[in-house]
Design an enzyme around this catalytic site. Structure first.
Site, PDB file in Angstrom:
ATOM      1  N   ASN A   1       9.693   3.907  74.358  1.00 20.99           N
ATOM      2  CA  ASN A   1      10.569   5.037  74.046  1.00 20.99           C
ATOM      3  C   ASN A   1      11.991   4.482  73.891  1.00 20.99           C
ATOM      4  O   ASN A   1      12.675   4.232  74.874  1.00 20.99           O
ATOM      5  CB  ASN A   1      10.494   6.063  75.183  1.00 20.99           C
ATOM      6  CG  ASN A   1      11.437   7.237  74.962  1.00 20.99           C
ATOM      7  OD1 ASN A   1      12.001   7.394  73.881  1.00 20.99           O
ATOM      8  ND2 ASN A   1      11.604   8.058  75.991  1.00 20.99           N
TER       9      ASN A   1
ATOM     10  N   LYS B   1      14.547   5.932  72.838  1.00 20.29           N
ATOM     11  CA  LYS B   1      15.583   6.950  73.049  1.00 20.29           C
ATOM     12  C   LYS B   1      16.663   6.799  71.955  1.00 20.29           C
ATOM     13  O   LYS B   1      16.334   6.438  70.826  1.00 20.29           O
ATOM     14  CB  LYS B   1      16.157   6.855  74.465  1.00 20.29           C
ATOM     15  CG  LYS B   1      15.057   6.831  75.527  1.00 20.29           C
ATOM     16  CD  LYS B   1      15.563   6.993  76.921  1.00 20.29           C
ATOM     17  CE  LYS B   1      14.380   6.949  77.893  1.00 20.29           C
ATOM     18  NZ  LYS B   1      14.759   7.179  79.265  1.00 20.29           N
TER      19      LYS B   1
ATOM     20  N   HIS C   1       9.810  15.230  77.025  1.00 15.93           N
ATOM     21  CA  HIS C   1      10.444  14.199  77.847  1.00 15.93           C
ATOM     22  C   HIS C   1      11.453  14.878  78.783  1.00 15.93           C
ATOM     23  O   HIS C   1      12.091  15.867  78.393  1.00 15.93           O
ATOM     24  CB  HIS C   1      11.141  13.165  76.966  1.00 15.93           C
ATOM     25  CG  HIS C   1      11.617  11.987  77.756  1.00 15.93           C
ATOM     26  ND1 HIS C   1      12.791  12.019  78.453  1.00 15.93           N
ATOM     27  CD2 HIS C   1      11.056  10.787  77.989  1.00 15.93           C
ATOM     28  CE1 HIS C   1      12.934  10.864  79.095  1.00 15.93           C
ATOM     29  NE2 HIS C   1      11.899  10.093  78.824  1.00 15.93           N
TER      30      HIS C   1
ATOM     31  N   GLU D   1      14.328  14.231  79.527  1.00 14.54           N
ATOM     32  CA  GLU D   1      15.678  14.387  78.947  1.00 14.54           C
ATOM     33  C   GLU D   1      15.730  15.598  78.014  1.00 14.54           C
ATOM     34  O   GLU D   1      16.752  16.280  77.923  1.00 14.54           O
ATOM     35  CB  GLU D   1      16.079  13.082  78.230  1.00 14.54           C
ATOM     36  CG  GLU D   1      16.408  11.986  79.247  1.00 14.54           C
ATOM     37  CD  GLU D   1      16.045  10.577  78.827  1.00 14.54           C
ATOM     38  OE1 GLU D   1      15.878  10.321  77.627  1.00 14.54           O
ATOM     39  OE2 GLU D   1      15.924   9.718  79.730  1.00 14.54           O
TER      40      GLU D   1
ATOM     41  N   GLU E   1       6.054  11.071  84.373  1.00 14.77           N
ATOM     42  CA  GLU E   1       7.331  10.385  84.536  1.00 14.77           C
ATOM     43  C   GLU E   1       8.164  11.083  85.609  1.00 14.77           C
ATOM     44  O   GLU E   1       8.874  12.055  85.316  1.00 14.77           O
ATOM     45  CB  GLU E   1       8.105  10.398  83.216  1.00 14.77           C
ATOM     46  CG  GLU E   1       7.382   9.720  82.072  1.00 14.77           C
ATOM     47  CD  GLU E   1       8.356   9.213  81.018  1.00 14.77           C
ATOM     48  OE1 GLU E   1       8.302   8.021  80.715  1.00 14.77           O
ATOM     49  OE2 GLU E   1       9.181   9.998  80.532  1.00 14.77           O
TER      50      GLU E   1
ATOM     51  N   GLY F   1      15.104   5.384  84.318  1.00 19.73           N
ATOM     52  CA  GLY F   1      16.385   4.729  84.063  1.00 19.73           C
ATOM     53  C   GLY F   1      17.172   4.434  85.328  1.00 19.73           C
ATOM     54  O   GLY F   1      18.354   4.110  85.278  1.00 19.73           O
TER      55      GLY F   1
ATOM     56  N   SER G   1      11.113   3.287  84.874  1.00 14.69           N
ATOM     57  CA  SER G   1      11.493   1.934  85.281  1.00 14.69           C
ATOM     58  C   SER G   1      10.331   0.935  85.275  1.00 14.69           C
ATOM     59  O   SER G   1      10.286   0.024  86.094  1.00 14.69           O
ATOM     60  CB  SER G   1      12.183   1.954  86.647  1.00 14.69           C
ATOM     61  OG  SER G   1      13.379   2.720  86.566  1.00 14.69           O
TER      62      SER G   1
HETATM   63  P1  PGA Z   1      12.853   3.948  81.688  1.00 18.76           P
HETATM   64  O1  PGA Z   1      12.550   5.261  80.859  1.00 18.76           O
HETATM   65  O2  PGA Z   1      11.693   3.012  81.469  1.00 18.76           O
HETATM   66  O3  PGA Z   1      14.135   3.406  81.138  1.00 18.76           O
HETATM   67  O4  PGA Z   1      12.961   4.354  83.133  1.00 18.76           O
HETATM   68  C1  PGA Z   1      11.262   5.769  80.733  1.00 18.76           C
HETATM   69  C2  PGA Z   1      11.262   7.030  79.909  1.00 18.76           C
HETATM   70  O5  PGA Z   1      12.214   7.811  80.055  1.00 18.76           O
HETATM   71  O6  PGA Z   1      10.361   7.285  79.089  1.00 18.76           O
END
Ligand code: PGA
Length: 253
Positions: free
Chosen positions: A9, A11, A97, A99, A169, A175, A215
């Site tokens: 992803n 983003k 997601h 976000e 998630e 993140g 992460s």
């Molecule tokens: P990350 O994000 O691996 O940077 O923690 C995962 C995601 O949001 O899909």
């Protein structure tokens, strides 16, 4: 056996040239995916066409959008529809997601609509669920995720479910550098599989891929993906570097 998937992803990261270079490096170095493994690259909208053109003949590599709108066309300035994505032969769409949920206010009912429109257009939704920190601290994450799954997925048929992937998630792990332990991931994945089983039966539950996200990096992927109910990962930060993501691909069961 259900598919094992390493999904990147990106983003809102990487310029066009950086993104295309990353795709080239990944395909050069990692064409060893077999029939049961998939690499999915969720790239920004403006890169989808090039990504798909580059990957269409690369075995095991697929392209995802990071979102789509709830309607098929019309006066929705700035939005991108499922038929548009389908016209570029996009394979998957990330739906819900955290976000999107947190920054753009998407709720479970909206996500069900998005999943419906993806399936109608032969796009496979990667449906994201997962609890915020305060829910984890209150130890009510199982009920929280159950509600997300029920409200967004339970209106679909068993046949439709075959084209849906779930990504768990936990928001507190996205993140933040703070990963769920392999045991915490396994526990929730088993729980999600039970929820699916309660509605669709054992075969459907056995066959649906459930990815872990939050992460994931080269150093922890093998341990997390090694758990019986974890079928790969949805990877943000660590998917932006070819070598790092390459190691993650190699960590698939
Ligand atoms: P990350 O994000 O691996 O940077 O923690 C995962 C995601 O949001 O899909």
């Amino acid at each position: 056996m259900r598919k094992q998937i390493a999904a990147a992803n990106w983003k809102m990261n990487l310029t066009y040239d950086e993104g295309i270079n990353l795709i080239d490096s990944l395909t050069l170095a990692h064409t060893n995916v077999n029939d049961n493994k998939e690499v999915v690259l969720a790239v920004p909208f403006p890169y989808l066409k090039t990504a798909k053109d580059k990957l269409k003949d690369v075995k095991g590599f697929f392209v995802a959008a990071q979102n789509c709108y709830t309607e098929e066309s019309g006066a929705y300035t700035g939005e991108v529809s499922a038929p548009m994505l389908a016209s570029l032969h996009v394979d998957y769409v990330i739906i819900g997601h955290s976000e999107r949920r947190e920054i753009f206010g998407e709720d479970n009912a909206t996500l069900a609509k998005k999943i419906r429109i993806c399936l109608k257009n032969n796009l496979k939704p990667i449906f994201c669920c997962g609890e915020p920190l305060k829910i984890r601290e209150a130890e009510t994450q199982n009920q929280y995720v159950e509600e997300q799954v029920k409200e967004s997925l339970f209106e679909f048929s068993e046949d439709e479910l075959k084209n849906i992937v779930i990504a768990y998630e936990p928001i507190w792990a996205i993140g933040t550098g703070r990963t769920a332990s392999p045991e915490q991931a396994e526990e929730m994945h088993a729980h999600i599989r039970e929820i699916i089983k309660s509605k669709y039966g054992a075969t459907a539950a056995e066959n649906i891929s459930i990815l872990y996200g939050g992460s994931v990096k080269a150093a922890n992927a093998a341990e997390i993906f090694g758990k019986p109910n974890v079928d790969g990962g949805l990877v943000g930060g660590a998917s932006l570097k070819a070598e790092e993501f390459g190691e993650i691909i190699k960590s698939l069961k």
